[in-house]
Structure formats: C-alpha cells, structure tokens
Design a protein around this motif. Structure first.
Motif, PDB file in Angstrom:
ATOM      1  N   ILE A 298      70.332  28.364  50.326  1.00 56.29           N
ATOM      2  CA  ILE A 298      70.771  27.975  48.982  1.00 56.29           C
ATOM      3  C   ILE A 298      71.956  27.031  49.106  1.00 56.29           C
ATOM      4  CG2 ILE A 298      71.680  28.795  46.785  1.00 56.29           C
ATOM      5  CD1 ILE A 298      70.233  31.462  47.374  1.00 56.29           C
ATOM      6  N   TRP A 299      71.803  25.834  48.551  1.00 54.92           N
ATOM      7  CA  TRP A 299      72.879  24.855  48.472  1.00 54.92           C
ATOM      8  C   TRP A 299      73.370  24.772  47.026  1.00 54.92           C
ATOM      9  CZ3 TRP A 299      70.599  20.042  51.521  1.00 54.92           C
ATOM     10  CH2 TRP A 299      70.480  20.391  52.880  1.00 54.92           C
ATOM     11  N   PRO A 300      74.607  24.347  46.797  1.00 51.79           N
ATOM     12  CA  PRO A 300      75.163  24.339  45.430  1.00 51.79           C
ATOM     13  C   PRO A 300      74.680  23.161  44.570  1.00 51.79           C
ATOM     14  CG  PRO A 300      76.799  23.625  47.010  1.00 51.79           C
ATOM     15  CD  PRO A 300      75.611  24.051  47.810  1.00 51.79           C
ATOM     16  N   GLU A 301      75.242  23.090  43.384  1.00 48.28           N
ATOM     17  CA  GLU A 301      74.914  22.042  42.414  1.00 48.28           C
ATOM     18  C   GLU A 301      75.107  20.648  43.020  1.00 48.28           C
ATOM     19  OE1 GLU A 301      76.358  20.637  37.916  1.00 48.28           O
ATOM     20  OE2 GLU A 301      77.585  21.982  39.129  1.00 48.28           O
ATOM     21  N   SER A 324      60.491  29.216  59.781  1.00 47.62           N
ATOM     22  CA  SER A 324      59.069  29.275  59.476  1.00 47.62           C
ATOM     23  C   SER A 324      58.843  30.036  58.168  1.00 47.62           C
ATOM     24  CB  SER A 324      58.326  29.977  60.609  1.00 47.62           C
ATOM     25  OG  SER A 324      56.966  30.123  60.292  1.00 47.62           O
ATOM     26  N   GLY A 325      58.097  29.425  57.264  1.00 44.99           N
ATOM     27  CA  GLY A 325      57.854  30.036  55.964  1.00 44.99           C
ATOM     28  C   GLY A 325      59.060  30.032  55.059  1.00 44.99           C
ATOM     29  N   GLY A 326      60.076  29.226  55.399  1.00 45.88           N
ATOM     30  CA  GLY A 326      61.323  29.224  54.646  1.00 45.88           C
ATOM     31  C   GLY A 326      61.313  28.272  53.466  1.00 45.88           C
ATOM     32  N   LEU A 327      62.432  28.284  52.756  1.00 46.57           N
ATOM     33  CA  LEU A 327      62.556  27.521  51.524  1.00 46.57           C
ATOM     34  C   LEU A 327      64.007  27.093  51.355  1.00 46.57           C
ATOM     35  CD1 LEU A 327      60.354  26.987  49.289  1.00 46.57           C
ATOM     36  CD2 LEU A 327      61.419  28.827  47.982  1.00 46.57           C
ATOM     37  N   LEU A 328      64.224  25.882  50.849  1.00 44.12           N
ATOM     38  CA  LEU A 328      65.560  25.427  50.456  1.00 44.12           C
ATOM     39  C   LEU A 328      65.624  25.322  48.947  1.00 44.12           C
ATOM     40  CD1 LEU A 328      68.405  24.168  51.034  1.00 44.12           C
ATOM     41  CD2 LEU A 328      67.256  21.934  50.930  1.00 44.12           C
ATOM     42  N   LEU A 329      66.659  25.928  48.339  1.00 47.59           N
ATOM     43  CA  LEU A 329      66.949  25.775  46.914  1.00 47.59           C
ATOM     44  C   LEU A 329      68.240  24.980  46.818  1.00 47.59           C
ATOM     45  CD1 LEU A 329      66.292  29.457  45.750  1.00 47.59           C
ATOM     46  CD2 LEU A 329      64.644  27.609  46.055  1.00 47.59           C
ATOM     47  N   THR A 330      68.161  23.767  46.305  1.00 42.77           N
ATOM     48  CA  THR A 330      69.347  22.910  46.269  1.00 42.77           C
ATOM     49  C   THR A 330      69.501  22.250  44.914  1.00 42.77           C
ATOM     50  OG1 THR A 330      70.455  21.004  47.271  1.00 42.77           O
ATOM     51  CG2 THR A 330      68.055  20.913  47.177  1.00 42.77           C
ATOM     52  N   GLY A 331      70.754  22.061  44.526  1.00 38.51           N
ATOM     53  CA  GLY A 331      71.029  21.231  43.379  1.00 38.51           C
ATOM     54  C   GLY A 331      70.874  19.773  43.749  1.00 38.51           C
ATOM     55  N   ALA A 332      70.327  18.969  42.826  1.00 40.34           N
ATOM     56  CA  ALA A 332      70.119  17.547  43.085  1.00 40.34           C
ATOM     57  C   ALA A 332      69.819  16.856  41.759  1.00 40.34           C
ATOM     58  CB  ALA A 332      68.956  17.325  44.053  1.00 40.34           C
ATOM     59  N   PRO A 333      70.192  15.579  41.635  1.00 33.17           N
ATOM     60  CA  PRO A 333      69.723  14.820  40.477  1.00 33.17           C
ATOM     61  C   PRO A 333      68.243  14.498  40.645  1.00 33.17           C
ATOM     62  CG  PRO A 333      70.944  13.389  41.954  1.00 33.17           C
ATOM     63  CD  PRO A 333      71.058  14.774  42.511  1.00 33.17           C
ATOM     64  N   ARG A 334      67.541  14.363  39.550  1.00 30.04           N
ATOM     65  CA  ARG A 334      66.132  13.956  39.610  1.00 30.04           C
ATOM     66  C   ARG A 334      65.798  13.162  38.353  1.00 30.04           C
ATOM     67  NH1 ARG A 334      62.448  17.768  36.871  1.00 30.04           N
ATOM     68  NH2 ARG A 334      60.810  17.129  38.313  1.00 30.04           N
ATOM     69  N   GLN A 335      64.702  12.417  38.432  1.00 30.35           N
ATOM     70  CA  GLN A 335      64.217  11.667  37.286  1.00 30.35           C
ATOM     71  C   GLN A 335      62.889  12.263  36.856  1.00 30.35           C
ATOM     72  OE1 GLN A 335      65.388   7.211  37.473  1.00 30.35           O
ATOM     73  NE2 GLN A 335      64.812   7.726  39.579  1.00 30.35           N
ATOM     74  N   ARG A 343      68.158  13.919  35.265  1.00 34.14           N
ATOM     75  CA  ARG A 343      68.321  15.367  35.079  1.00 34.14           C
ATOM     76  C   ARG A 343      69.263  15.925  36.148  1.00 34.14           C
ATOM     77  NH1 ARG A 343      64.463  16.598  30.747  1.00 34.14           N
ATOM     78  NH2 ARG A 343      63.163  14.723  30.703  1.00 34.14           N
ATOM     79  N   ASN A 344      70.015  16.943  35.749  1.00 32.57           N
ATOM     80  CA  ASN A 344      70.784  17.741  36.704  1.00 32.57           C
ATOM     81  C   ASN A 344      69.910  18.935  37.039  1.00 32.57           C
ATOM     82  OD1 ASN A 344      72.628  19.149  38.214  1.00 32.57           O
ATOM     83  ND2 ASN A 344      74.214  19.225  36.655  1.00 32.57           N
ATOM     84  N   ALA A 345      69.435  19.006  38.265  1.00 35.50           N
ATOM     85  CA  ALA A 345      68.326  19.903  38.560  1.00 35.50           C
ATOM     86  C   ALA A 345      68.581  20.797  39.764  1.00 35.50           C
ATOM     87  CB  ALA A 345      67.048  19.086  38.803  1.00 35.50           C
ATOM     88  N   MET A 346      67.724  21.813  39.879  1.00 41.66           N
ATOM     89  CA  MET A 346      67.554  22.575  41.099  1.00 41.66           C
ATOM     90  C   MET A 346      66.164  22.271  41.626  1.00 41.66           C
ATOM     91  SD  MET A 346      67.007  26.564  41.975  1.00 41.66           S
ATOM     92  CE  MET A 346      65.249  26.245  41.927  1.00 41.66           C
ATOM     93  N   VAL A 347      66.061  21.962  42.911  1.00 43.59           N
ATOM     94  CA  VAL A 347      64.789  21.605  43.534  1.00 43.59           C
ATOM     95  C   VAL A 347      64.512  22.579  44.659  1.00 43.59           C
ATOM     96  CG1 VAL A 347      63.542  19.809  44.782  1.00 43.59           C
ATOM     97  CG2 VAL A 347      65.096  19.173  42.926  1.00 43.59           C
ATOM     98  N   ALA A 348      63.289  23.067  44.744  1.00 45.22           N
ATOM     99  CA  ALA A 348      62.867  23.969  45.819  1.00 45.22           C
ATOM    100  C   ALA A 348      61.946  23.203  46.769  1.00 45.22           C
ATOM    101  CB  ALA A 348      62.147  25.182  45.249  1.00 45.22           C
ATOM    102  N   ILE A 349      62.297  23.193  48.068  1.00 44.28           N
ATOM    103  CA  ILE A 349      61.553  22.450  49.090  1.00 44.28           C
ATOM    104  C   ILE A 349      61.111  23.428  50.175  1.00 44.28           C
ATOM    105  CG2 ILE A 349      61.703  20.596  50.802  1.00 44.28           C
ATOM    106  CD1 ILE A 349      63.872  19.333  49.038  1.00 44.28           C
ATOM    107  N   ASP A 350      59.838  23.339  50.563  1.00 43.60           N
ATOM    108  CA  ASP A 350      59.317  24.274  51.570  1.00 43.60           C
ATOM    109  C   ASP A 350      59.354  23.673  52.970  1.00 43.60           C
ATOM    110  OD1 ASP A 350      57.173  22.556  51.770  1.00 43.60           O
ATOM    111  OD2 ASP A 350      55.717  23.900  50.831  1.00 43.60           O
TER     112      ASP A 350
END
Length: 547
Positions: A298-301, A324-335, A343-350
């Motif tokens: 987990i990373w912050p905003e 292996s089988g992990g996930l990153l939850l990070t704050g990031a801007p997105r369009q 958008r001010n967002a949270m993005v989940a990346i596998d």
C-alpha cells in the motif's frame, strides 16, 4: 460521626458553589473587548482537548465560562448573544486549524497572500454557525434552560457545518473525547455527532451547577458525571470483551499487508526532476526486507505522481517488485470519463502489471483540488497543476484479488462519518490514502489520524492508513492501534489485516438517528426547564431586554 462528615461535605460543596457563582457573575458582567478576548481565549483553550494533547477535562471549565457569559449576554443586545457563540468558535477554529496556513506557506512565494484567508477567514466563516446557535439559545431563560439550549444548538451547528456547502466536519465536539480509549467507544453507538452531544450535555450540566441552589447543583453535578461514566463503562466493557488485535499477527490466514511511508517533502513531490527518484524510493521500501507472508503493498495518496495507468515501464517495474500473486494499491492521478477529466485516484495493479481496479475520490477539497465559483474567482487551486480534479461517483466497495472487499477513502474523505462506506455493499475494511506533507509537523496530521480512527469505531471495521510523511497507522474495528509510523519519518509497517467485528456497531446500522434523538431530547429538556424556571420566577419581572 458519619452525619457530621456528610454535613461538612454538603457545606463544603455549598461554599464551593457559592464561590463559583461569584466568579460566574463576574464573567457574565464582561462586555466589549474584554468579553470578546475572554471568549476567544476560551475557544483556544478548548483545543487542548484535541490531538496531540487530548486533555478532555479542560472542556468543563471552558463551557462553564461560556454558559455564564451567555447568560450575561442575554441581558443585553441580541448582538451580544450572537457574539458569545461566534467569538468562542472563532478562537476554537483559529487555534485548532492553525496548521491549514502551513499548507500555503509550502509555496509561500505565490500563495502568501492567501494565508490570512485560511488562518482567519475560514474560522470566521465557520464560526457563523455557532453565532446563530448563541442567538437561538437566547430565547431561553438563564441557567439550565439556556445552557441546554446552547449545547443543543452547538451540536446542531456541528452537523450543519459537516453537511452544508460540501461540509467540513473537522474537530466537531465529539473529538473532545476521542483521545480516551473508553470514551471514544461511544462513537460506536451514535457516531461522532452523538458523542459531541454527550460531551456538551455533560459540560453544560456542570456549568449550571452553581446557579440553582445547592441541592439542584449537586443533582446537576451527579448527572453530569453519570454521562461520561456511563459512556466510559460501555467502552471499557466493549474493549475488555474484545479479542486481542495483536493475536492475528501470528495467524497464517489473515491477509498480509505492507504500508509504505516514503517521507517525501511536499516541495519535492511533483517536480519532474524528482519523479524517478521518488518512484524508486517507493519501490525500494516496498521490496526490501519484506516477509514472505505479505501479499499486498500500500502506497499513499498520489505516491505515483504521474499517470501510472498510461506508463507501461512503471507498471512493469511494479510487477517485478510484487510478490507472486501480489497486488499494489497506490494513490495516483488518472484521466477518466468522456471527455477525459483529471481524477485523484487509487489504482490497484497486479503481478502482471495490469490495472485490475480503480477508485476516484468523490469528496474533493475546495480550493485544494478544485476552485468553486470559477465564474467569479479567477485564481487557480493551491495545489500543483493547472487543472481542477473531477469527482468520482461516491463511496465504493472494491473487490480485489486476494483481499477482502475494501472501501477506499482518499485524504480528507475519511473525516465524513456518513460517507465512509457504500451501505448497499458493505466492505470488510477501510483504506485511507493521504498526503499530510502539506501540514508539516503540526497538530493537523494528529487530528486527521484521530478522525480516521473514529471511522473504524463507528463502522466496526479495521482501518489501514498510508500517509506520505506520516502518520501511517492501522486500527482494528474497535479503533485500537495495531501499528504506527511517526510523523516526518519514512519506513514500512508489515501487518496482518484484522477481520471486521462480527456484530456491526449500532452507528453502522442506524447512522445519525441516535444523534437526532439526542438533539430532540436536548430541545425537550431546554423547553421543559425553561417552563419550570418560568413558574418559579413568575413573581419576578424579567431583567432581559432587546434594547
């Protein structure tokens, strides 16, 4: 002997009440700049009940003073009654929110001119709610009726402040008891607004103990004491019967998380020349010394201060870092959207570098993430970037691979009690991503953390918080702290995610209805005591006037 001791105690109590009555009369007689200065100072003193100090007993002498001064103002002009509420709240907000100005001083070369508006303008505007509360309480008789009316009007002002004009429920009165492990459990019953009603009812009963005779004063003191004693008893029983949250850290079944706090100064967060360094720091902290049982990072905003969805190389680096089988939850801007909007967002990346879910912040900060009334106001937002953020659709529950359903809350979304979850799809935990680097080493991050903790208590859900420069922390569904990283530092927290409480707390089921009942009871008590005092004073003409 026992009778003599009881009589001596009663005489001592009567003498004490007589002395406080004399002091109260002096406070009520204050006018002009002396009255305003004392009220402002009382509001400033009330902030000691908040983090990082948490000295909640200070609220009793503070509201004793405010109650007496409200009685004195009631014998003068309406403007004086308005001023009691306004000057007191102005002092409370100006001192309690001093840290907001620090956000503007981060870029003082271009935002210095806004400091007076943040430091004084916002407190002055928010104090209007409490000025109206002071004016409303004026219609009631002095003493207990007006004190109960003022307490009820103040907690109603809290609720209005938290909902009107997008709302700003920062440091509502319920947080006065939030630093107490036992008292804060009252939020599970009715939320922070109901807790605030109990805080003020208790304080105002003490405030009127010296104005209705010794016997009535003692009854008021007993009732005032019963409120926090009952709440604390409920909290103690709740915590005593709860399982130890640290026991889960030895379990192999609970999901393993790593919270990353990179400690990047705000001035170095967005410039392009620091982008690669900042990203690499997050990758390094996410990877080094990581236990095998950690599966989600987990990373912050806005830890990724670029469009990470559109950067295949960055997502490849993340995939290489993940277990292996992990996930990153990070704050990031997105369009997103048609046409695309920021958008001010949270993005989940596998682990394959694929974006598997995203959440867009829905409760945006006025002037920080967008500028309201743009047809009139010509300046831009105070944060980096020229464009305004667009809001997401509202609270959402995300189903993520390998994790229980989660409700993301970005930055100050966590301060809104009624908007922490989607009730149609309840989550199993709360995730708060924030960046408090704006506020430096002030009281602001400590207050923000306490707001987040009470959401865990209200919902009966564990809450995980990742903050760029702190304070990162994790709480169980009772609001008990599992781990913390200090303000201004960098590091990681590895933990097992606690489960939600088996039985949802009343607030999660009832929302603000307990608060509404307390508000009605406060109004009823004020009206009934007003009528009672009127019967006792029929032979005496009123000295109050609207002249």
């Amino acid at each position: 002997m026992t009778g003599d001791a009881a009589g001596a105690g009663a005489r001592g109590a009567a003498a004490l009440l007589a002395r406080t009555r004399t002091l109260g009369a002096r406070a009520a007689a204050l006018t002009g700049w002396r009255a305003r200065g004392v009220l402002f100072a009382a509001g400033a003193l009330a902030t000691l009940s908040l983090p990082p100090v948490g000295a909640w007993p200070v609220l009793y002498p503070v509201f004793w003073l405010v109650s007496h001064m409200a009685d004195g103002a009631g014998a003068r002009r309406r403007r004086a009654s308005f001023g009691v509420g306004w000057w007191f709240a102005f002092g409370y907000f100006a001192v309690g929110w001093y840290w907001i100005a620090n956000a503007l001083l981060v870029f003082s070369d271009r935002l210095w001119w806004m400091v007076p508006f943040a430091a004084l303008g916002l407190p002055a505007a928010m104090a209007l709610y409490y000025g109206v509360a002071g004016l409303a309480a004026r219609v009631l008789r002095p003493g207990l009726p007006r004190a109960l009316g003022l307490a009820t009007a103040f907690v109603a002002a809290d609720w209005l402040r938290g909902h009107l004009l997008t709302g700003f429920p920062w440091n509502v009165w319920g947080y006065g008891w939030a630093d107490s492990a036992w008292l804060s459990q009252g939020a599970a019953l009715g939320g922070v607004y109901a807790l605030g009603a109990l805080v003020l009812f208790s304080a105002m009963l003490v405030a009127t103990a010296d104005r209705h005779g010794a016997r009535a004063g003692i009854v008021a003191l007993v009732l005032a004491a019963l409120i926090p004693i009952t709440v604390a008893g409920y909290g103690a029983a709740r915590l005593t019967t709860a399982p130890d949250p640290t026991a889960l850290q030895d379990s192999d079944n609970a999901p393993g998380l790593r919270i990353v706090q990179a400690g990047i100064p705000q001035r170095e967060k967005w410039p392009r020349r620091f982008a690669a360094r900042n990203f690499d720091r997050h990758l390094r902290l996410a990877r080094e010394g990581r236990p095998d049982w950690v599966r989600a990072i987990i990373w912050p905003e806005t830890a990724a201060a670029f469009y990470i969805e559109e950067s295949a190389p960055a997502r490849a680096d993340i995939a290489a870092m993940l277990p292996s089988g992990g996930l990153l939850l990070t704050g990031a801007p997105r369009q997103a959207g048609v046409p695309p909007r920021l958008r001010n967002a949270m993005v989940a990346i596998d682990g394959s570098g694929r974006v598997v879910a995203s959440y867009d912040k829905h409760h945006l900060v006025p002037f920080g993430e967008y500028v309201p009334f743009k047809a009139v106001l010509t300046f831009g937002k105070v944060t980096s970037g020229a464009g305004d953020y667009a809001p997401g659709p509202g609270p959402r529950t995300l189903s993520l691979p390998g994790l229980p359903p989660v409700s993301p809350l970005i930055c100050y979304e966590v301060i809104f009690p009624g908007a922490a979850i989607d009730p149609a799809m309840p989550p199993a935990w709360l995730l708060n991503l924030t960046n408090d680097a704006w506020y430096g080493e002030t009281a602001g991050p400590y207050q923000h953390l306490q707001h987040a903790r009470l959401r865990a208590i209200e919902q009966g859900l564990p809450l995980v918080r990742a903050a760029n420069t702190g304070i990162s922390a994790a709480f169980d569904g009772h609001g008990r702290e599992i781990a913390r990283l200090p303000l201004g530092g960098s590091g990681v927290i590895d933990l097992r995610l606690p489960p939600p409480l088996a039985d949802p707390p009343p607030y999660r089921l009832l929302g603000d209805w307990v608060f509404v009942v307390l508000l009605i009871l406060g109004c009823f008590g004020a009206v009934m005591t007003h009528a009672r005092c009127g019967k006792l004073a029929q032979a005496r003409p009123s000295v109050e006037t609207d002249a």
